[in-house]
Design an enzyme around this catalytic site. Structure first.
Site, mmCIF file in Angstrom:
data_model
loop_
_atom_site.group_PDB
_atom_site.id
_atom_site.type_symbol
_atom_site.label_atom_id
_atom_site.label_comp_id
_atom_site.label_asym_id
_atom_site.label_seq_id
_atom_site.Cartn_x
_atom_site.Cartn_y
_atom_site.Cartn_z
ATOM 1 N N PRO A 95 0.821 -1.217 0.000
ATOM 2 C CA PRO A 95 0.000 0.000 0.000
ATOM 3 C C PRO A 95 0.856 1.269 0.000
ATOM 4 O O PRO A 95 1.833 1.373 0.735
ATOM 5 C CB PRO A 95 -0.790 -0.100 1.305
ATOM 6 C CG PRO A 95 -0.774 -1.547 1.661
ATOM 7 C CD PRO A 95 0.531 -2.084 1.147
ATOM 8 N N CYS A 96 0.457 2.228 -0.824
ATOM 9 C CA CYS A 96 1.263 3.445 -0.968
ATOM 10 C C CYS A 96 0.562 4.694 -0.428
ATOM 11 O O CYS A 96 1.064 5.797 -0.610
ATOM 12 C CB CYS A 96 1.628 3.660 -2.433
ATOM 13 S SG CYS A 96 0.197 3.905 -3.495
ATOM 14 N N GLN A 97 -0.556 4.533 0.241
ATOM 15 C CA GLN A 97 -1.307 5.700 0.692
ATOM 16 C C GLN A 97 -0.471 6.645 1.548
ATOM 17 O O GLN A 97 -0.630 7.859 1.478
ATOM 18 C CB GLN A 97 -2.555 5.282 1.484
ATOM 19 C CG GLN A 97 -3.599 4.602 0.649
ATOM 20 C CD GLN A 97 -3.439 3.097 0.621
ATOM 21 O OE1 GLN A 97 -2.360 2.557 0.808
ATOM 22 N NE2 GLN A 97 -4.530 2.401 0.361
ATOM 23 N N VAL B 174 2.679 7.325 1.378
ATOM 24 C CA VAL B 174 3.742 8.037 0.670
ATOM 25 C C VAL B 174 3.206 8.834 -0.517
ATOM 26 O O VAL B 174 3.938 9.570 -1.149
ATOM 27 C CB VAL B 174 4.867 7.075 0.202
ATOM 28 C CG1 VAL B 174 5.600 6.499 1.392
ATOM 29 C CG2 VAL B 174 4.320 5.976 -0.679
ATOM 30 N N SER B 175 1.935 8.691 -0.784
ATOM 31 C CA SER B 175 1.303 9.386 -1.904
ATOM 32 C C SER B 175 1.008 10.837 -1.553
ATOM 33 O O SER B 175 0.626 11.157 -0.426
ATOM 34 C CB SER B 175 0.001 8.677 -2.268
ATOM 35 O OG SER B 175 -0.756 9.451 -3.162
#
Length: 124
Positions: free
Chosen positions: A79-81, A83-84
């Site tokens: 999951p990249c939430q 670092v987005s």
């Protein structure tokens, strides 16, 4: 031809595994995805793969208990939430993006790699 065995973490809809399998050289033996809708889709796309729902509870021991004693490839779109720019920007150690460490943990437990010389492989 012996296919390389894939463990797909944070599987989503199975994009990584679909791409790998379409090369003809890989077989997905296990997927791990927390989202229920995605798991239903994964069960149709990979009917012979073992399915797990939480990467935090997945271990080499559990895989071995289920008949998966060795994998050659671990893939995962963590999951990249965090670092987005569109997310909370908590960074790589955020509660979701920090799950990348589970890939590292499982790689250490499983030690994936190419088949050893003389080792016969069958798809689990």
């Amino acid at each position: 031809m012996t296919k390389l065995k894939v463990l797909d973490l944070f599987s989503g809809i199975g994009g990584f595994s679909l791409g790998l399998e379409r090369t003809g050289g890989f077989s997905t033996v296990a997927v791990c995805e927390i989202d229920e809708f995605c798991r239903r889709l994964l069960s149709r796309r990979f009917p012979n793969a073992r399915q797990y729902d939480d990467v935090r509870t997945l271990t080499a021991e559990r895989l071995a208990h289920d008949g998966i004693h060795r994998v050659n490839v671990i893939t995962g779109g963590f999951p990249c939430q965090d670092v987005s720019n569109a997310g909370k920007r908590a960074g790589i150690e955020g509660s979701r993006s920090g799950l990348w460490s589970e890939i590292h943990r499982l790689a250490g437990e499983l030690r994936p790699g190419l088949p050893r010389r003389g080792e016969r492989r069958s798809i689990a």
